[in-house]
Write a protein that holds these residues in place. Structure first.
Motif, PDB file in Angstrom:
ATOM      1  N   PHE A  37       0.813  -1.225   0.000  1.00  0.00           N
ATOM      2  CA  PHE A  37       0.000   0.000   0.000  1.00  0.00           C
ATOM      3  C   PHE A  37       0.843   1.269   0.000  1.00  0.00           C
ATOM      4  CE2 PHE A  37      -0.495  -0.880   4.751  1.00  0.00           C
ATOM      5  CZ  PHE A  37       0.229   0.202   5.204  1.00  0.00           C
ATOM      6  N   THR A  38       2.144   1.144   0.247  1.00  0.00           N
ATOM      7  CA  THR A  38       3.013   2.316   0.084  1.00  0.00           C
ATOM      8  C   THR A  38       3.542   2.416  -1.347  1.00  0.00           C
ATOM      9  OG1 THR A  38       4.876   1.028   0.980  1.00  0.00           O
ATOM     10  CG2 THR A  38       3.725   2.489   2.490  1.00  0.00           C
ATOM     11  N   VAL A  63      -7.227   8.562  -1.082  1.00  0.00           N
ATOM     12  CA  VAL A  63      -6.233   7.496  -0.903  1.00  0.00           C
ATOM     13  C   VAL A  63      -5.277   7.841   0.235  1.00  0.00           C
ATOM     14  CG1 VAL A  63      -4.351   6.213  -1.995  1.00  0.00           C
ATOM     15  CG2 VAL A  63      -6.403   6.758  -3.310  1.00  0.00           C
ATOM     16  N   ASP A  64      -4.828   9.088   0.274  1.00  0.00           N
ATOM     17  CA  ASP A  64      -3.919   9.535   1.335  1.00  0.00           C
ATOM     18  C   ASP A  64      -4.576   9.371   2.710  1.00  0.00           C
ATOM     19  OD1 ASP A  64      -1.545  11.191   2.378  1.00  0.00           O
ATOM     20  OD2 ASP A  64      -3.253  12.406   3.007  1.00  0.00           O
ATOM     21  N   HIS A  65      -5.820   9.770   2.813  1.00  0.00           N
ATOM     22  CA  HIS A  65      -6.529   9.688   4.090  1.00  0.00           C
ATOM     23  C   HIS A  65      -6.633   8.247   4.583  1.00  0.00           C
ATOM     24  CE1 HIS A  65      -9.532  10.429   7.188  1.00  0.00           C
ATOM     25  NE2 HIS A  65     -10.255   9.459   6.655  1.00  0.00           N
ATOM     26  N   PHE A  66      -7.040   7.353   3.716  1.00  0.00           N
ATOM     27  CA  PHE A  66      -7.262   5.973   4.155  1.00  0.00           C
ATOM     28  C   PHE A  66      -5.958   5.228   4.432  1.00  0.00           C
ATOM     29  CE2 PHE A  66     -11.540   6.811   2.867  1.00  0.00           C
ATOM     30  CZ  PHE A  66     -12.300   5.945   3.641  1.00  0.00           C
ATOM     31  N   ILE A  67      -4.959   5.428   3.609  1.00  0.00           N
ATOM     32  CA  ILE A  67      -3.699   4.719   3.852  1.00  0.00           C
ATOM     33  C   ILE A  67      -3.030   5.226   5.119  1.00  0.00           C
ATOM     34  CG2 ILE A  67      -1.353   4.378   2.984  1.00  0.00           C
ATOM     35  CD1 ILE A  67      -2.466   4.120   0.210  1.00  0.00           C
ATOM     36  N   ASN A  68      -3.003   6.537   5.304  1.00  0.00           N
ATOM     37  CA  ASN A  68      -2.330   7.094   6.482  1.00  0.00           C
ATOM     38  C   ASN A  68      -3.096   6.835   7.774  1.00  0.00           C
ATOM     39  OD1 ASN A  68       0.229   8.747   5.898  1.00  0.00           O
ATOM     40  ND2 ASN A  68      -1.126   9.341   4.224  1.00  0.00           N
ATOM     41  N   ASN A  69      -4.408   6.961   7.737  1.00  0.00           N
ATOM     42  CA  ASN A  69      -5.195   6.851   8.956  1.00  0.00           C
ATOM     43  C   ASN A  69      -5.630   5.434   9.300  1.00  0.00           C
ATOM     44  OD1 ASN A  69      -5.835   9.756  10.020  1.00  0.00           O
ATOM     45  ND2 ASN A  69      -6.005   9.879   7.796  1.00  0.00           N
ATOM     46  N   TYR A  70      -5.591   4.542   8.324  1.00  0.00           N
ATOM     47  CA  TYR A  70      -5.978   3.162   8.593  1.00  0.00           C
ATOM     48  C   TYR A  70      -4.855   2.175   8.273  1.00  0.00           C
ATOM     49  CZ  TYR A  70     -10.638   5.100   9.123  1.00  0.00           C
ATOM     50  OH  TYR A  70     -11.704   5.853   9.556  1.00  0.00           O
ATOM     51  N   GLY A  71      -4.337   2.225   7.042  1.00  0.00           N
ATOM     52  CA  GLY A  71      -3.302   1.277   6.643  1.00  0.00           C
ATOM     53  C   GLY A  71      -2.074   1.315   7.532  1.00  0.00           C
ATOM     54  N   LEU A  72      -1.467   2.491   7.662  1.00  0.00           N
ATOM     55  CA  LEU A  72      -0.234   2.602   8.436  1.00  0.00           C
ATOM     56  C   LEU A  72      -0.456   2.311   9.923  1.00  0.00           C
ATOM     57  CD1 LEU A  72       1.450   5.744   6.829  1.00  0.00           C
ATOM     58  CD2 LEU A  72       2.131   3.360   6.594  1.00  0.00           C
ATOM     59  N   VAL A  73      -1.557   2.819  10.473  1.00  0.00           N
ATOM     60  CA  VAL A  73      -1.822   2.594  11.904  1.00  0.00           C
ATOM     61  C   VAL A  73      -2.076   1.114  12.175  1.00  0.00           C
ATOM     62  CG1 VAL A  73      -3.353   3.126  13.832  1.00  0.00           C
ATOM     63  CG2 VAL A  73      -2.697   4.925  12.235  1.00  0.00           C
ATOM     64  N   MET A  74      -2.836   0.457  11.301  1.00  0.00           N
ATOM     65  CA  MET A  74      -3.091  -0.972  11.481  1.00  0.00           C
ATOM     66  C   MET A  74      -1.809  -1.786  11.322  1.00  0.00           C
ATOM     67  SD  MET A  74      -6.745  -1.334   9.464  1.00  0.00           S
ATOM     68  CE  MET A  74      -6.736  -3.117   9.537  1.00  0.00           C
ATOM     69  N   SER A 122     -11.382   0.272  -0.748  1.00  0.00           N
ATOM     70  CA  SER A 122     -10.961  -0.725  -1.739  1.00  0.00           C
ATOM     71  C   SER A 122      -9.445  -0.791  -1.849  1.00  0.00           C
ATOM     72  CB  SER A 122     -11.574  -0.398  -3.108  1.00  0.00           C
ATOM     73  OG  SER A 122     -12.966  -0.534  -3.070  1.00  0.00           O
ATOM     74  N   TRP A 123      -8.804   0.373  -1.796  1.00  0.00           N
ATOM     75  CA  TRP A 123      -7.341   0.412  -1.898  1.00  0.00           C
ATOM     76  C   TRP A 123      -6.716  -0.368  -0.739  1.00  0.00           C
ATOM     77  CZ3 TRP A 123      -6.286   4.284  -5.834  1.00  0.00           C
ATOM     78  CH2 TRP A 123      -4.979   4.230  -6.334  1.00  0.00           C
ATOM     79  N   ILE A 124      -7.254  -0.163   0.466  1.00  0.00           N
ATOM     80  CA  ILE A 124      -6.763  -0.876   1.641  1.00  0.00           C
ATOM     81  C   ILE A 124      -7.041  -2.372   1.507  1.00  0.00           C
ATOM     82  CG2 ILE A 124      -7.081  -1.207   4.130  1.00  0.00           C
ATOM     83  CD1 ILE A 124      -5.579   1.308   3.514  1.00  0.00           C
ATOM     84  N   GLY A 125      -8.271  -2.708   1.129  1.00  0.00           N
ATOM     85  CA  GLY A 125      -8.676  -4.110   1.049  1.00  0.00           C
ATOM     86  C   GLY A 125      -7.930  -4.900  -0.013  1.00  0.00           C
ATOM     87  N   ILE A 126      -7.755  -4.317  -1.190  1.00  0.00           N
ATOM     88  CA  ILE A 126      -7.074  -5.026  -2.279  1.00  0.00           C
ATOM     89  C   ILE A 126      -5.616  -5.294  -1.934  1.00  0.00           C
ATOM     90  CG2 ILE A 126      -6.275  -4.812  -4.671  1.00  0.00           C
ATOM     91  CD1 ILE A 126      -8.925  -3.320  -5.254  1.00  0.00           C
ATOM     92  N   THR A 127      -4.919  -4.286  -1.412  1.00  0.00           N
ATOM     93  CA  THR A 127      -3.510  -4.498  -1.046  1.00  0.00           C
ATOM     94  C   THR A 127      -3.383  -5.520   0.082  1.00  0.00           C
ATOM     95  OG1 THR A 127      -3.629  -2.535   0.407  1.00  0.00           O
ATOM     96  CG2 THR A 127      -2.721  -2.227  -1.812  1.00  0.00           C
TER      97      THR A 127
END
Length: 506
Positions: A97-98, A388-399, A475-480
Motif C-alpha cells: 500500500f506504500t 487514498v492519502d486519508h485511508f492509507i495514512n489513517n488506517y493502513g499505516l496505523v493498522m 478498496s485500496w486498503i482491502g485489495i492491497t
C-alpha cells in the motif's frame, strides 16, 4: 562484507544509513503539516504532547523496526517470515500500500513542486494563486467520479520525478540511495536554513512566529490534541512503511542501532520545528502586509504550499522569484528523498524473496509506478489523492504498526531483539522497552484507530459520497491486504528465509 550479509547490499557508513533514514522520514509533511498542527493545537503547548509522543511511541517503535531489520537480517517480508511463516504477509502489506498507493500520489505532488519551481521565475500564478492552482493548473473537476483528462505539464514533471527515482534506485544501496541522501540531506538543510533566515527577517515575521509558539495550555485538556501528537509522530517517522526495517537490514553487525534510531527521530522532529519558523514567519509577513488577521491567511496542507506561499512570494518583491525557486526546490528534494525510500523498500522485499535482478526490478517498479500515478494527474486527481492519502495514512499505516507491535511483542521472543540491540548499541534498553512495545504502543495506536473510525462513521470524510470512499479508499486498503497474502504464499526463489537471526546465533 561478512558471511552473514553475503548477497545483501550494505551501507558504506553509519552516517550514510542515518542520512538515508532521515531522508525517508523528512518529507513534505514536515514542512506544511507539523506547523499547522502546532498552531491549531495549542502552539508552544503542543510541544508537550508532541515530545511525550516522541519519547513514548516514536523512538521505541523506530528502535523496534531498526531491531527487526538488523537482527532478522532482511526486508520486511523476509524479517516477518523469519519471525514466523504465518506472518510473512504482514511484511508485504505495508510495502504494497506504500509502493502502489502512497508513492503513486506522492510523486504527483513532487511533480507539482517541480512545475512550481519554473512558475516561480515569472510568478505565473498572477494575482490569484488560488484560482491559478485549482482552475488553471489542476483544472479540478467537481467530484472523484469525474476523472477528466490528464494535465500535460504535471505528466511531464511526473515522468522526470520517476526517471530521477529510477536513476537513484537502479544504482543500488551504497552508490544510489546512500549517495543521493549524502547530497539531498545537506542540500535540504541548507535550503531550509536560508529560507528560515530570510523569512524571519521579513516585516511582520514575529507576528506569525508568536502565533506559532504562543502556548495555550488549555488545549492540553483536549484528548484530540494528544491523539494528533501521536498521529503526527507516527506518520512523520515513516513508521509502518517497512522502510526502516529494510534500511536497518543493510547495516553490518557492529552498528549502534539504538543510537541511530534516536538520532534519526530527533533530527526529523528538529527539522519539523525549524521549518515551522519559516512557515509562520511568512504567514506573519502576509498578515501584516495585507492588513489581515493571521487566521485569515493560515491554511493547511496543499493550500499552504501551493496557494498561501505563492501569494507571499508575490508580495516579497524583486527577490520573490528567487525565494519561490528555493522553496519549491526544497519541497522537491524532501519529496524525492522520501519517495526513493518507499521504492527501495519494495525492491528489497522482492529481491529477498524472488531473487530478481535489481536493475530489472527497479525498472519494472518505476514503470508501473509512473503508470499508476497517472490517475492523480487528471482533473479529478486531487480528489483521488485526498481519499487514498486519508485511508492509507489513517488506517493502513496505523493498522500495520499495531499488528507489528502485537506480532513481535506477543508471538515472538521480543527479548531476542532487545538483547541483540543492547549487544551492538551503546545505549541500553531495559525491560521497560518490552512493555512499551507489548502494551503501550498497541494501546496508543488502537485509540488513534478507533477515534478516526468513530469520526468517520458519524460524518463521511471530506464530504465525499460513501460510494467514493468505499470504491477508492476502502478498496485500496482491502485489495492491497488481499494481495499481501498472495505474495506470501508464493514459493521462495532464494534461501534467505532459511537463515537465522543474528540474536539466535549468539
Amino acid at each position: 562484507m561478512s558471511s552473514e550479509t553475503t548477497g545483501r547490499s550494505t551501507w558504506k557508513s553509519r552516517t550514510g544509513f542515518i542520512l538515508a533514514a532521515i531522508g525517508s522520514a523528512v518529507g513534505l509533511g514536515n514542512i506544511w503539516r507539523f506547523s499547522y498542527l502546532a498552531y491549531e493545537n495549542g502552539g508552544g503547548a503542543f510541544l508537550i504532547p508532541y515530545i511525550f509522543a516522541l519519547l513514548t511511541a516514536g523512538i521505541p517503535l523506530l528502535i523496534l523496526e531498526f531491531g527487526i531489520g538488523h537482527e532478522r537480517i532482511g526486508s520486511a517480508p523476509l524479517a516477518f517470515r523469519k519471525i514466523g511463516r504465518r506472518w510473512e504477509w504482514l511484511g508485504w502489506w505495508p510495502l504494497l500500500f506504500t509502493m502502489f498507493g502512497i508513492v503513486l500520489y506522492y510523486s504527483v505532488v513532487i511533480a507539482w513542486c517541480v512545475d512550481f519551481i519554473f512558475y516561480s521565475f515569472n510568478l505565473s500564478w498572477g494575482d490569484d494563486p488560488d484560482k491559478f492552482f485549482f482552475e488553471s493548473f489542476l483544472n479540478l473537476s467537481s467530484s472523484p467520479a469525474e476523472i477528466g483528462i490528464i494535465q500535460t505539464p504535471i505528466l511531464i514533471s511526473l515522468f522526470i520525478v520517476w526517471l530521477v527515482s529510477w536513476g537513484i534506485i537502479v544504482r543500488g544501496v551504497s552508490r544510489g540511495v546512500e549517495l543521493a541522501n549524502r547530497v539531498f540531506m545537506p542540500l535540504l538543510l541548507l535550503l531550509t536554513l536560508v529560507l528560515v533566515f530570510w523569512s524571519v527577517n521579513l516585516e511582520g515575521a514575529m507576528v506569525g512566529i508568536s502565533a506559532y509558539l504562543k502556548p495555550d495550555f488549555t488545549k492540553l485538556g483536549d484528548p484530540n490534541v494528544w491523539i494528533s501528537a501521536y498521529g503526527q509522530i507516527f506518520f512523520t517517522l515513516s513508521l509502518g512503511f517497512g522502510i526502516m526495517i529494510a534500511y536497518a537490514s543493510y547495516m553490518p553487525y557492529n552498528s549502534n542501532m539504538t543510537g541511530s534510531a534516536v538520532i534519526t527521530a530527533l533530527a526529523n522532529c528538529g527539522f519539523s520545528l525549524l521549518s515551522g519558523f519559516g512557515v509562520f514567519a511568512i504567514l506573519g509577513f502576509m498578515s501584516v502586509t495585507q492588513s489581515k488577521p493571521l487566521e485569515e491567511v493560515v491554511t493547511q496542507s496543499i493550500g499552504l504550499a501551493f496557494v498561501a506561499y505563492p501569494k507571499a512570494i508575490s508580495l516579497i518583491g524583486d527577490a520573490g522569484p528567487l525565494f519561490g525557486v528555493l522553496f519549491f526546490l526544497s519541497l522537491t528534494v524532501a519529496g524525492v528523498s522520501s519517495a526513493i525510500s518507499i521504492v527501495e523498500a519494495f525492491v528489497s522485499g522482492a529481491k529477498d524473496k524472488f531473487g530478481i535482478n535489481r536493475k530489472k526490478l527497479a525498472t519494472l517498479l518505476c514503470v508501473l509506478g509512473f503508470a499508476g500515478s497517472i490517475i492523480f494527474t487528471t482533473n479529478g486527481g486531487l480528489f483521488w489523492l485526498d481519499i487514498v492519502d486519508h485511508f492509507i495514512n489513517n488506517y493502513g499505516l496505523v493498522m500495520a504498526g499495531l499488528l507489528e507491535c502485537i506480532v513481535v511483542g506477543w508471538f515472538f521472543r521480543l527479548d531476542i531483539i532487545r538483547k541483540h540491540l543492547n549487544k551492538v548499541s551503546k545505549m541500553q534498553l531495559g525491560v521497560w522497552w518490552n512493555w512499551v512495545i507489548k502494551l503501550c504502543l498497541p494501546l496508543f495506536l488502537t485509540v488513534i484507530l478507533l477515534n478516526q473510525l468513530i469520526r468517520e462513521l458519524s460524518v463521511a470524510y471530506g464530504g465525499y459520497s460513501w460510494a467514493s470512499l468505499i470504491g477508492i479508499g476502502w478498496s485500496w486498503i482491502g485489495i492491497t491486504f488481499l494481495v499481501s497474502f498472495i505474495f506470501a504464499v508464493q514459493p521462495w526463489k532464494t534461501d534467505n528465509h532459511l537463515a537465522k537471526g543474528r540474536g539466535e546465533e549468539l
